[in-house]
Scaffold this active site. Structure first.
Site, PDB file in Angstrom:
ATOM      1  N   LYS B  45      13.505  -3.822   1.023  1.00 56.20           N
ATOM      2  CA  LYS B  45      13.454  -2.558  -0.041  1.00 56.20           C
ATOM      3  C   LYS B  45      13.793  -3.392  -1.320  1.00 56.20           C
ATOM      4  CE  LYS B  45      13.838   1.380  -1.919  1.00 56.20           C
ATOM      5  NZ  LYS B  45      12.729   2.443  -2.216  1.00 56.20           N
ATOM      6  N   ASN B 136       7.528  -6.315  -7.451  1.00 55.83           N
ATOM      7  CA  ASN B 136       7.324  -4.761  -7.521  1.00 55.83           C
ATOM      8  C   ASN B 136       6.734  -4.334  -8.919  1.00 55.83           C
ATOM      9  OD1 ASN B 136       7.053  -1.994  -7.341  1.00 55.83           O
ATOM     10  ND2 ASN B 136       9.115  -1.793  -6.238  1.00 55.83           N
ATOM     11  N   CYS B 139       6.307   0.930  -8.628  1.00 59.11           N
ATOM     12  CA  CYS B 139       7.017   2.066  -8.475  1.00 59.11           C
ATOM     13  C   CYS B 139       6.726   2.785  -9.788  1.00 59.11           C
ATOM     14  CB  CYS B 139       8.624   1.803  -8.550  1.00 59.11           C
ATOM     15  SG  CYS B 139       9.266   3.304  -7.992  1.00 59.11           S
ATOM     16  N   LYS B 177       2.663  -7.231  -6.228  1.00 57.55           N
ATOM     17  CA  LYS B 177       2.276  -5.864  -5.739  1.00 57.55           C
ATOM     18  C   LYS B 177       2.043  -5.013  -6.933  1.00 57.55           C
ATOM     19  CE  LYS B 177       3.933  -2.266  -2.866  1.00 57.55           C
ATOM     20  NZ  LYS B 177       5.023  -1.656  -1.930  1.00 57.55           N
ATOM     21  N   CYS B 350     -20.762  26.447  16.860  1.00 57.67           N
ATOM     22  CA  CYS B 350     -20.052  27.010  16.049  1.00 57.67           C
ATOM     23  C   CYS B 350     -20.584  27.268  14.682  1.00 57.67           C
ATOM     24  CB  CYS B 350     -18.610  25.892  15.693  1.00 57.67           C
ATOM     25  SG  CYS B 350     -19.256  24.749  14.768  1.00 57.67           S
TER      26      CYS B 350
HETATM   27  C1  LIG Z   1      10.096   6.799   0.171  1.00 60.29           C
HETATM   28  C2  LIG Z   1       9.475   5.413  -0.445  1.00 60.29           C
HETATM   29  C3  LIG Z   1       9.863   4.324  -1.265  1.00 60.29           C
HETATM   30  C4  LIG Z   1       9.491   3.415  -1.346  1.00 60.29           C
HETATM   31  N1  LIG Z   1      10.082   2.455  -2.164  1.00 60.29           N
HETATM   32  C5  LIG Z   1       9.305   1.324  -2.571  1.00 60.29           C
HETATM   33  C6  LIG Z   1      10.017   0.236  -3.355  1.00 60.29           C
HETATM   34  O1  LIG Z   1      11.173   0.357  -3.468  1.00 60.29           O
HETATM   35  N2  LIG Z   1       9.344  -0.795  -3.622  1.00 60.29           N
HETATM   36  C7  LIG Z   1       8.001  -0.988  -3.502  1.00 60.29           C
HETATM   37  O2  LIG Z   1       7.341  -2.070  -3.330  1.00 60.29           O
HETATM   38  N3  LIG Z   1       7.113   0.047  -2.787  1.00 60.29           N
HETATM   39  C8  LIG Z   1       7.931   1.220  -2.265  1.00 60.29           C
HETATM   40  N4  LIG Z   1       7.291   1.975  -1.850  1.00 60.29           N
HETATM   41  C9  LIG Z   1       5.574   2.049  -1.647  1.00 60.29           C
HETATM   42  C10 LIG Z   1       5.466   1.579  -0.185  1.00 60.29           C
HETATM   43  O3  LIG Z   1       6.109   0.216  -0.087  1.00 60.29           O
HETATM   44  C11 LIG Z   1       4.029   1.487   0.030  1.00 60.29           C
HETATM   45  O4  LIG Z   1       3.427   0.658  -0.915  1.00 60.29           O
HETATM   46  C12 LIG Z   1       3.253   2.750  -0.141  1.00 60.29           C
HETATM   47  O5  LIG Z   1       4.123   3.814   0.639  1.00 60.29           O
HETATM   48  C13 LIG Z   1       1.853   2.874   0.373  1.00 60.29           C
HETATM   49  O6  LIG Z   1       1.783   2.729   1.988  1.00 60.29           O
HETATM   50  P1  LIG Z   1       1.993   3.703   2.941  1.00 60.29           P
HETATM   51  O7  LIG Z   1       0.937   4.669   2.740  1.00 60.29           O
HETATM   52  O8  LIG Z   1       1.956   3.011   4.426  1.00 60.29           O
HETATM   53  O9  LIG Z   1       3.273   4.431   2.842  1.00 60.29           O
HETATM   54  C14 LIG Z   1       8.012   3.306  -1.138  1.00 60.29           C
HETATM   55  C15 LIG Z   1       7.398   4.271  -0.616  1.00 60.29           C
HETATM   56  C16 LIG Z   1       8.031   5.431  -0.062  1.00 60.29           C
HETATM   57  C17 LIG Z   1       7.502   6.375   0.690  1.00 60.29           C
END
Ligand SMILES: Cc1cc2nc3c(=O)[nH]c(=O)nc-3n(C[C@H](O)[C@H](O)[C@H](O)COP(=O)(O)O)c2cc1C
Ligand SMILES: Cc1cc2nc3c(=O)[nH]c(=O)nc-3n(C[C@H](O)[C@H](O)[C@H](O)COP(=O)(O)OP(=O)(O)OC[C@H]3O[C@@H](n4cnc5c(N)ncnc54)[C@H](O)[C@@H]3O)c2cc1C
Ligand code: SF4
Lengths: 447, 432
Positions: B45, B136, B139, B177, B350
């Site tokens: 994370k 990252n 976000c 990313k 259907c």
């Molecule tokens: C609750 C939540 C928190 C996330 N936090 C981060 C994060 O801190 N850093 C990051 O690079 N991506 C974060 N993401 C994005 C995920 O890493 C991922 O790129 C995104 O959810 C798409 O993948 P998925 O469809 O498998 O969920 C977060 C996603 C969710 C749902």
């Protein structure tokens, strides 16, 4: 032949020839791909799923269903077989309504569980139809194990032992392997010679030899086996049957239900099997239901199951009872047999109404009679002549959780062993678990 | 069983299934459970700079949309980066990596947009023995308001600059990313490449509002009567992610740049699709948040069975297999003619195909009084809509017309390959 359902006595061919095939076909049709897809989609992939806990062999049900849902039914089958090598038979015969499907959270939510049994059959049928056996044996250990009884318990034990690299010889008194899979289970649950096909498939693991027509207590002795093998597993099932202990029980056409069923299972032409116009089955379990339903399917006009206690106490599940009544079988409860009437051959059975009291079952003075050309006794099987020297518990061979008997070097499981619930799947679990314990003890872990 | 071991920019893992940087990878407890369950790697994370960590809202941070049977199709979150102290995260990362040397451990980072901040954080993470870092730049909420995350990811120049700083200040492989909240995904990917990135990963979440509360008149998830846009992810975003991965994989400027595929991956099939489109491995978030870590078992068995069936010995044989077949519309064969065909034995009557075609397409399905539905080949344009709306898998199929046959709709013979670039209706062809 011009017999009909109304022909008096015990005669074959009561139905038109083609009715037999339809009557004894799969009672639950296999899923096609679309049906399996829709059914698998309903699984919630629960955490620490209750269905797994409810399965005596602990199959990872959510995982295998997800594997079906994602288009890899062979991987699903491997997940099943890894826990339960007779997963194909269990998919057909397990009372799922009392096991996995009863525990399904969608049973709680909607009264409509994910159809785990049918999904299991979809996956296992697919993989079994392929030439290759999904498992390979570990390197040979040089150890030899004798298994007595080629029923589900013995087969499961033998397969697991072979998988772990041991050499196995299975002895069975009967001319064919399979145990009750071959001689007991209702025909419409295991069609197309499935029991033998499953044994053949299971043997593809290698390292297992089956010797039929060899009985412990006959040509084989426990002592002899112990001295020529590194370990012995007993999966001999329940060979004896309980008696009615009513007057006239020895009259002709008063038969053990298991013998009737066994003959039925071995017959290749059901239209040649004689069946009564009026059939009475005494008992309240799966055997009673199977005998009654199959009598009806052979063309008997009136079939009645008579059970001595309340309906709620029948060990046949409500689902099985429903199956019987929808086949046209009548179920009478709270009545016990007092006499079998007839002149050498049964004509009528007399029952007394009974009351299930705290101090036991009480017959009342009031009786009634049912016409009967045939009577099938289905009041429970027993372990007759257990090999001597083994401690018993509740009339069965006493075993520990790991399947150990009171004698070192001898394990037991399935119907012949204490505990358990006389189900195919439980026999498989006990055979498998005993194999793991035998393996641990043969390979040097403490016994 | 096929060998699923993957080598992604020099980082080895027992399988190509990694967990994306998100709550599932926010602490030692989760990550240990994930590794025990069989995940090949994790992207921890996102960590921020030293100092007081960010804070999260204390009410609902997720919203969802569902399909039939309440299947979760899309998840929206307004969570920020890790809200736990940096030193705690670093200590835990080091402890887990020590016990799981065979798994990939990547650390996601997001710090303010100046060189010193990046230099400092990289120095901190060096000691954990992690296998790489992920920047990252994605976000979309909260952090972007502070000039980080998505705010950086939308400016290719910043991406290039920060990537270059990172490559200068660490010997670890650097994954960038990308945010999907941009009109042309190739631009940030090119910038990352110019900056020296070892790989890109995509997609992060998509700007979105889950739904509106029709009593409070505020967006969901609602915090004390107000809401904000969040990041959308889960099965619903997969097609968007697949396209972005494919665009980078096939673009001349970024072709060959290693890609870690993310977005809606829920089953082995989804993963295989990303890999065929050029992803060297995949990352998963929503699927584990919905079903738990155990789904990796299905991913492993499914991918390996698939590879066995295709005779592929390693994942490298799958990666990029579909890239040459992604092309521009103008190169599609206009002489490829198919007709829908309804299997009468599978049809459950259907009538959905009829409604779709009759009301909204080409009136090419007939319906009899006893509900027999049949395709009229002289009207069918092969649009595929009937197949897409049919509830029975494989009941309606597309049948290719052989070369030389006469298409009953147009009356012309099915000819050899020809595309728009040479089509008489194309104004630029006519102009020549
Ligand atoms: C609750 C939540 C928190 C996330 N936090 C981060 C994060 O801190 N850093 C990051 O690079 N991506 C974060 N993401 C994005 C995920 O890493 C991922 O790129 C995104 O959810 C798409 O993948 P998925 O469809 O498998 O969920 C977060 C996603 C969710 C749902
Ligand atoms: C009519 C009937 C219907 C049933 N229906 C169902 C059902 O639908 N679902 C379900 O789950 N369960 C059902 N059961 C129960 C299930 O069949 C048994 O629980 C299961 O077969 C027990 O397996 P086992 O291996 O312990 O014994 P068995 O299947 O009885 O096998 C024992 C084997 O040992 C052999 N053997 C016995 N004595 C000796 C000896 N001395 N020497 C050598 N070999 C010997 C026998 O020939 C036999 O092959 C049914 C039982 C009956 C009788
Ligand atoms: S998942 Fe439910 S119980 Fe757990 S923290 Fe979130 S709201 Fe609370």
């Amino acid at each position: 032949m011009s017999n009909s359902q109304l022909t008096p006595g015990v005669v074959p061919g009561r139905l038109p020839a083609k009715a037999y095939d339809a009557n004894f076909a799969d009672v639950i049709a296999p899923y096609d791909r679309h049906e399996a897809q829709v059914a698998s989609d309903r699984c919630y992939f629960c955490h620490d799923a209750p269905c797994i806990t409810a399965c005596p062999t602990s199959i990872d049900i959510p995982l295998f269903i997800r594997q079906i849902a994602t288009g890899t039914p062979d991987a699903a089958a491997k997940t099943i077989f890894a826990q339960n090598i007779l997963g194909g038979m269990c998919a057909r015969v397990c009372p799922t309504e009392q096991l996995c499907e009863e525990a399904c959270v969608r049973e709680a939510a909607e009264g409509k569980p994910v159809e785990i049994g049918r999904l299991q059959r979809f996956a296992t049928d697919g993989l079994m139809a392929k030439a290759k056996h999904p498992f390979t044996r570990a390197v040979a250990t040089g150890k030899r194990v004798a298994v007595v009884g080629a029923g589900p318990a013995g087969l499961a034990c033998a397969h697991r032992m072979a998988l772990l690299g041991h050499d196995v010889v299975i002895y069975d008194a009967r001319p064919k392997p399979g145990g009750l899979n071959e001689f007991g289970i209702a025909t419409y649950k295991t069609t197309d010679d499935f029991a033998q096909r499953e044994v053949d498939w299971l043997l593809k693991i290698g390292g297992i030899k089956i010797e039929t027509g060899k009985a412990l207590g006959g040509t084989l002795s426990l002592e002899g086996l112990k001295s020529s093998y590194d370990a012995v597993f007993l999966g001999i099932g329940l060979g004896g049957v309980n008696a009615l202990r009513s007057d006239g029980e020895d009259k002709a056409n008063v038969l053990d239900a298991v013998d009737f069923i066994s003959d039925l299972r071995q017959s290749t032409n059901k239209s040649q099997l004689p069946i009564g116009r009026d059939v009475v089955v005494i008992g309240g379990g799966m055997t009673a239901v199977d005998a009654a339903v199959q009598s009806k399917l052979l063309g008997a006009e009136n079939v009645t199951i008579v059970y001595r206690r309340d309906q709620a106490k029948m060990s046949a599940s409500p689902y099985e009872q429903g199956h019987a009544t929808s086949a046209g079988v009548r179920i009478i409860c709270n009545a016990m047999p007092v006499a079998v009437h007839g002149n050498g051959t049964v004509r009528e059975v007399e029952f007394a109404y009974s009351q299930d009291t705290d101090t036991g079952l009480k017959p009342s003075a009031e009786t009634f009679r049912l016409r009967a050309d045939q009577v099938f006794k289905a009041i429970g099987q027993t372990l007759d002549d257990a090999p001597s020297g083994l401690a018993l518990a509740g009339g069965k061979i006493a075993i520990t959780a790991a399947g150990r008997t009171s004698l070192p070097g001898i394990w037991a499981g399935g119907d012949c062993a204490s505990g358990g619930n006389d189900l195919t799947v439980t026999a498989v679990a006990e055979g498998r678990d005993a194999a793991m314990d035998i393996h641990a003890s043969l390979m040097g872990a403490v016994r | 069983m096929a060998n699923l071991t993957t080598d992604f920019i020099g980082i080895k893992s027992p399988n190509p299934f990694w967990l994306a940087s998100a709550p599932p990878t926010d602490k030692e407890y989760n990550v240990r459970r994930a590794f025990k369950a069989g995940w090949g790697g994790v992207v921890w994370k996102t960590l921020g700079s030293e100092g007081p960590p960010v804070v999260n809202v204390n009410g609902p941070r997720y919203g969802a949309i569902w399909g039939a049977d309440r299947r979760l199709l899309g998840l929206i979150n307004i969570e920020l980066i890790t809200d736990r102290p940096l030193d705690v995260n670093l200590r835990e990362i080091k402890a887990v990596k020590r016990d799981y040397k065979d798994r990939a451990m990547i650390i996601s980072l997001m710090v303010p947009c100046d060189e010193q901040s990046w230099k400092d954080i990289l120095l901190h993470v060096e000691d954990t023995e992690a296998d790489g870092v992920e920047l990252n730049f994605g976000c979309p909420h909260g952090m972007a308001e502070r000039g980080m995350g998505g705010a950086v990811g939308q400016v290719p120049e910043y991406i290039e600059m920060i990537t270059r700083w990172c490559k200068m200040h660490t010997r670890m492989p650097v994954i960038v990313k990308l945010t999907p909240n941009i009109s042309d995904i190739r631009k940030p990917a090119e910038a990352a490449k110019r900056g020296g990135a070892d790989a890109v990963s995509l997609i992060n979440t998509i700007n979105s509002i889950t739904s509106v509360n029709l009593d409070s008149f505020a967006p969901e998830p609602m915090i004390d009567g107000k809401g904000t846009h969040g990041g959308y992810c889960g099965p619903a975003v997969k097609p968007i992610a697949l396209n972005m991965v494919a665009e980078i994989a096939r673009s001349r400027d970024t072709h060959g740049l290693p890609i870690s595929g993310i977005g809606g991956i829920t089953t082995w099939r989804d993963a295989a699709g990303f890999m065929a489109l050029g992803a060297g491995n995949v990352q998963v978030c929503t699927a584990v948040m919905t079903y738990g870590f155990k789904i990796v078992q299905e991913m492993i068995s499914g991918l390996s069975d698939y590879m066995d069936g295709k005779g592929m010995a390693s994942t490298a044989e799958l990666v990029g297999r579909a890239v040459p077949n992604v092309t521009d519309w103008q190169y599609l064969n206009l002489n490829y003619v198919t007709k829908a065909q309804i299997s009468q034995t599978d049809c459950i009557k259907c009538g959905r195909c009829y409604a779709a075609c009759e009301d909204t397409s080409h009136q090419a399905i007939s319906m009899s009084a006893d509900r027999v539905f049949e395709v009229m080949e002289d009207e069918c344009v092969a649009c595929n809509l009937c197949i897409n709306v049919c509830p029975v898998d494989n009941c309606i199929t597309m049948v290719e017309m052989p070369k030389g046959a006469v298409d009953p709709r147009t009356g012309t013979k099915v000819g050899d390959y020809a595309n728009w670039t040479t089509h008489p209706n194309n104004p630029s062809v006519a102009a020549e």
